[in-house]
Design an enzyme around this catalytic site. Sequence first.
Site, PDB file in Angstrom:
ATOM      1  N   HIS A 112      56.420  -7.388   3.118  1.00  0.00           N
ATOM      2  CA  HIS A 112      56.553  -6.134   2.998  1.00  0.00           C
ATOM      3  C   HIS A 112      57.303  -5.450   4.349  1.00  0.00           C
ATOM      4  O   HIS A 112      57.844  -4.349   4.348  1.00  0.00           O
ATOM      5  CB  HIS A 112      55.543  -5.220   2.589  1.00  0.00           C
ATOM      6  CG  HIS A 112      55.026  -5.576   1.162  1.00  0.00           C
ATOM      7  ND1 HIS A 112      55.917  -5.749   0.006  1.00  0.00           N
ATOM      8  CD2 HIS A 112      53.920  -5.968   0.750  1.00  0.00           C
ATOM      9  CE1 HIS A 112      55.075  -5.769  -1.108  1.00  0.00           C
ATOM     10  NE2 HIS A 112      53.966  -6.102  -0.466  1.00  0.00           N
ATOM     11  N   ASP A 151      54.833 -13.883  -4.812  1.00  0.00           N
ATOM     12  CA  ASP A 151      53.718 -12.539  -4.842  1.00  0.00           C
ATOM     13  C   ASP A 151      54.151 -11.795  -5.865  1.00  0.00           C
ATOM     14  O   ASP A 151      55.039 -11.548  -6.696  1.00  0.00           O
ATOM     15  CB  ASP A 151      53.678 -12.214  -3.405  1.00  0.00           C
ATOM     16  CG  ASP A 151      52.578 -11.159  -3.154  1.00  0.00           C
ATOM     17  OD1 ASP A 151      51.828 -11.587  -2.354  1.00  0.00           O
ATOM     18  OD2 ASP A 151      52.698 -10.095  -3.551  1.00  0.00           O
ATOM     19  N   HIS A 153      53.648  -8.674  -5.825  1.00  0.00           N
ATOM     20  CA  HIS A 153      54.276  -7.413  -5.337  1.00  0.00           C
ATOM     21  C   HIS A 153      55.743  -8.020  -4.990  1.00  0.00           C
ATOM     22  O   HIS A 153      55.877  -8.929  -4.426  1.00  0.00           O
ATOM     23  CB  HIS A 153      53.640  -6.870  -4.193  1.00  0.00           C
ATOM     24  CG  HIS A 153      52.248  -6.366  -4.417  1.00  0.00           C
ATOM     25  ND1 HIS A 153      51.183  -7.375  -4.323  1.00  0.00           N
ATOM     26  CD2 HIS A 153      51.772  -5.442  -4.838  1.00  0.00           C
ATOM     27  CE1 HIS A 153      50.126  -6.618  -4.447  1.00  0.00           C
ATOM     28  NE2 HIS A 153      50.334  -5.419  -4.909  1.00  0.00           N
ATOM     29  N   ASP A 240      48.324 -13.116  -5.693  1.00  0.00           N
ATOM     30  CA  ASP A 240      47.875 -12.034  -6.379  1.00  0.00           C
ATOM     31  C   ASP A 240      48.117 -12.003  -7.880  1.00  0.00           C
ATOM     32  O   ASP A 240      48.073 -10.849  -8.554  1.00  0.00           O
ATOM     33  CB  ASP A 240      48.121 -10.862  -5.452  1.00  0.00           C
ATOM     34  CG  ASP A 240      49.290 -10.817  -4.949  1.00  0.00           C
ATOM     35  OD1 ASP A 240      50.316 -11.588  -5.248  1.00  0.00           O
ATOM     36  OD2 ASP A 240      49.531  -9.705  -4.075  1.00  0.00           O
TER      37      ASP A 240
END
Lengths: 443, 566
Positions: A112, A151, A153, A240
């Site tokens: 991120h 991931d 996200h 995740d």
Amino acid sequence: MLKAKHKTGLVFFPAYDWAISATHPEREERLLYTQDQVLEEGLLDIEGIIEFKPDLIEVKDVQRVHFCVPDELSVMTKSHFISAGGAKTIARAVLEKNIERGFALVRPPGHHAMRVVHGGRGFCNVNNEAIMIEYMRKEYGVDRVAIVDTDCHHGDGSQDIYWHDPDTLYISLHQDGRTLYPGSGFPDELGGPTAAGATLNIPLPPYTSEEGFLFVIKEVILPVLEEFKPEIVVNSAGQDNHFTDPITNMNFSAQGYADLTRILKPDIAVLEGGYSIEGALPYVNVGVILAMAGIDYTKVKEPGYDHEKLRQSLQITRVIEQTCKVVLENWRNREEIRRRMQADKKFDERRRSIFYDTDGLHETQNETLKICHECSGALKIVSRCDTGNSILAVHIPRKACKTCRELGYSWYESADPKSNNMIALQDRTTDTYQVRQKKDLKR
Amino acid sequence: MIIGLDVGGTHTDVVLVGENGLERQVKVLTDTSALFQTVLTGLEKITENIPPGRITHAALSTTLSTNAIVQNKLPPAGMIVSGGPGIDPEAFRTGPYYFPVSGSIDHSGKEIQPVDAGEIEAIAAKLQSDGIRHVGVVSKFSTRNPAHEVRIGEILAPHFDRVFLGHRISGHLSFPRRIDTTFLNTSIYPLHKKFFEAVKESLKQKGITIPIYILKADGGTMDFDTSIDFPGQSILSGPSASVMGSVAFAPENAETIAMDIGGTTTDMAVLINGTPLLSPLGVELGRYKTLIRGLNSYSIGIGGDSAVRINGRVLTIGPDREGPAMAFGGPVPTPTDALFVLNRMQNGDRQRAVQGIEPIAKALGLSVEEAANTIFDQACREILASAREMINQINRKPVYTIKELLEGYQVKPSHILVLGGPAPYFTRRLEELSGYATEKVPAWSVANAIGTALSRTTCEVLLFADTQRGILLAPAESHQESIRSDFTKKDALRIGFGLLKKKAVDSGASPNDLEMDVLEELEFNMVRGFRLTGKNIRVRLQVKPGLICGYKKIISQICDQSVNEV
Ligand SMILES: [Zn+2]
Ligand SMILES: [Zn+2]
């Protein structure tokens, strides 16, 4: 006797003395049970699986990628130097052919973190993969690289860093941004006008399971990689998507992650998120390590795993098929899309507002890209953060033409010292980073 | 007085040490095919005309179990293993009587699948009908919850002479290593028991009824009764005898490399402030990777009797030995012959040594003396290169906290201690080449047996506590208790030290010799659903390898004696 089919390197750095805060998902305990499982399975005793001690990155490795405001040491802790260092260690071992593949099982994560860094977002401060990739380019002359971000996200930081780079393919599959942080990563986000199509986003509906993920890998990612022909495939290996993860809503599994790794065959995997620290990570990591090494993983199953129960609905399957169609179409039409985006413009502008959830900051950015037909174009970013800090940052890309290089320097030299706290230049043609001015910066 | 006996590949060294230092020393040739006879001869010679009452105990380091493993002469043993999810346990097969069974436990100690008693009964019947008397039982994560091993053990117990349970042998994680370790203990058990019972019996017949201690791979000892429960600990005691023989002479505030230059090999290890460094997981021997605590020792196939060969212009030394040096009637030239040529060694046939080295000198275009120098130098250089590799490997060991990584503790030795027969001839050159202060150990040729005699009893305790589940577990001690939610690492250390003290004394330690320290102490907050729900605590404690109290007096006597010798 077990033997790895592919010589596989591991950096395991659980940072047992570092946390964002005591009860934060990114805390000391995160990789504890993974270590227990890896030790109990005896993975490190398998011939052909080698554990390395992580190196530390240096400030200059960060300066190849980021503009840190006010400076690197203020936005990074020691753990970031080691985490990115772990990725660098694996990269070096792969490129020096000490290992065939490698996995940096490190924390904190990094995908991120964007080009300009004012603080932490999505538990990330600096981008481990980008730091590693630019190190490989500098030290080993690597050119074309693909990042496959699995991931849950959207890796908006990696996307941002490579938005204008036609030589770095960034493909992300993630839970639909309408239902999860950071709320981005839609199929129409394709990269800037000189690099469109080198960014591809495949949002997946909540409760996507093994078949959905593997469908995307086989139907979109493999054919795109085949055409892009990267020298190195990097997997941003977030864990995740697991059906037990407490902060997401997907139905992926240890078997699924291992299958994905076996099919994708990344040269380098770097751990990103994954917060089901007892129910998922121990099994997912064992599965991924075995898959990388080419050892049978079919018996790696987490408690509560039931393939039938986790099956995705027909409706989810249809949504994914539709998304894949759109993404592939965009990929095939990328030249046309670039032409359309460039039109007859000399410059392209982008205004954005960026939220730092981890540190509670807000930043606004104005980006100016020189649309160049010789190179991917010089880039100027004017960023203001609600800390009061502002920066004018100039990025001259690795393969910049003479004109863009000169433009970059003229931007840098003519920047108004009164309206910016900090003025910095990143010249990737000479691998230099300089700061013209730094005043009244808050730490 | 204490008897120390160390069986080596060529010689068996036996010493008697006491207040007057080295009271007696004996060397007998090792007969690997009749090891018992070798040991007995050694013990007979060392006790000849000594009043039995004056001997307090004996410590023995033998190659009994090591040889059985290396020569593939292990007696058959049954193994029952339950893996559950993960790598197929078939990959860790130890032999024909190996049975993967159902049942599984996860990393937190939760039962995932129960034991199937019927399945175990059937295997027991099969093993019995095949004449197997000893069985090992290992389940994955038994160190987090030993219930399955215990249950299977109960089913087996009535039908077999002896059942070994994995969690009792080591509290460390590593299912494959626990399988190997349990198998070795189970398989070595009858050999070990028979051998040492016979040794005890023979001594008894001579009127000597003293406690017998057995040297372990970690440089410590255990008493005979303990060794019956953990016979696998006796493997690889040879290198630890040498290292313990140098401990007394190692500087207290420096890092030292101890080197035992023997006939066939040179064994080495690192001493940090006088304490030997242990291997991180456990010793490896043959195809077995174990959880047996051992010194971080390295072995290189270069010794005084290594075969020296020339291939084109490439000189090789070792890794094999074809016999003694040519100067002593052997078949091929050796580094010892080089020492004869250089007139550093006497009392042998120098002419034969010269003959042996002549063809090498010719091939290298050197004089015989120059060739001898080259051979000797190369032997020293190769020994030092492998010492450097050992240090690098130690320093490359991964660490898992930022503090450890940044503080980056690195082993940087500044001393070398040399022992073994050829020690005095190598010392100077090793010092010149390495730049480290290099000395030979007093009584270098029997220092290994002295080290065996003077080593203290060692042991280790691992403790695991989970306040969320309210349990404390020291698996290898069969200790389990309920704990309250406010239990802390400090409590764990207190209980751990108590268990360690008890274990050491039960294994034959003198209460004066309990030099204990903490090897690992970790405490994690457990957070579930963004709330602090407990603490996960891991503690590892040891009685350090070292010498028994009172050793200083004995050693200083030995030093005086060795000065007088020179
Ligand atoms: Zn994530
Ligand atoms: Zn240009």
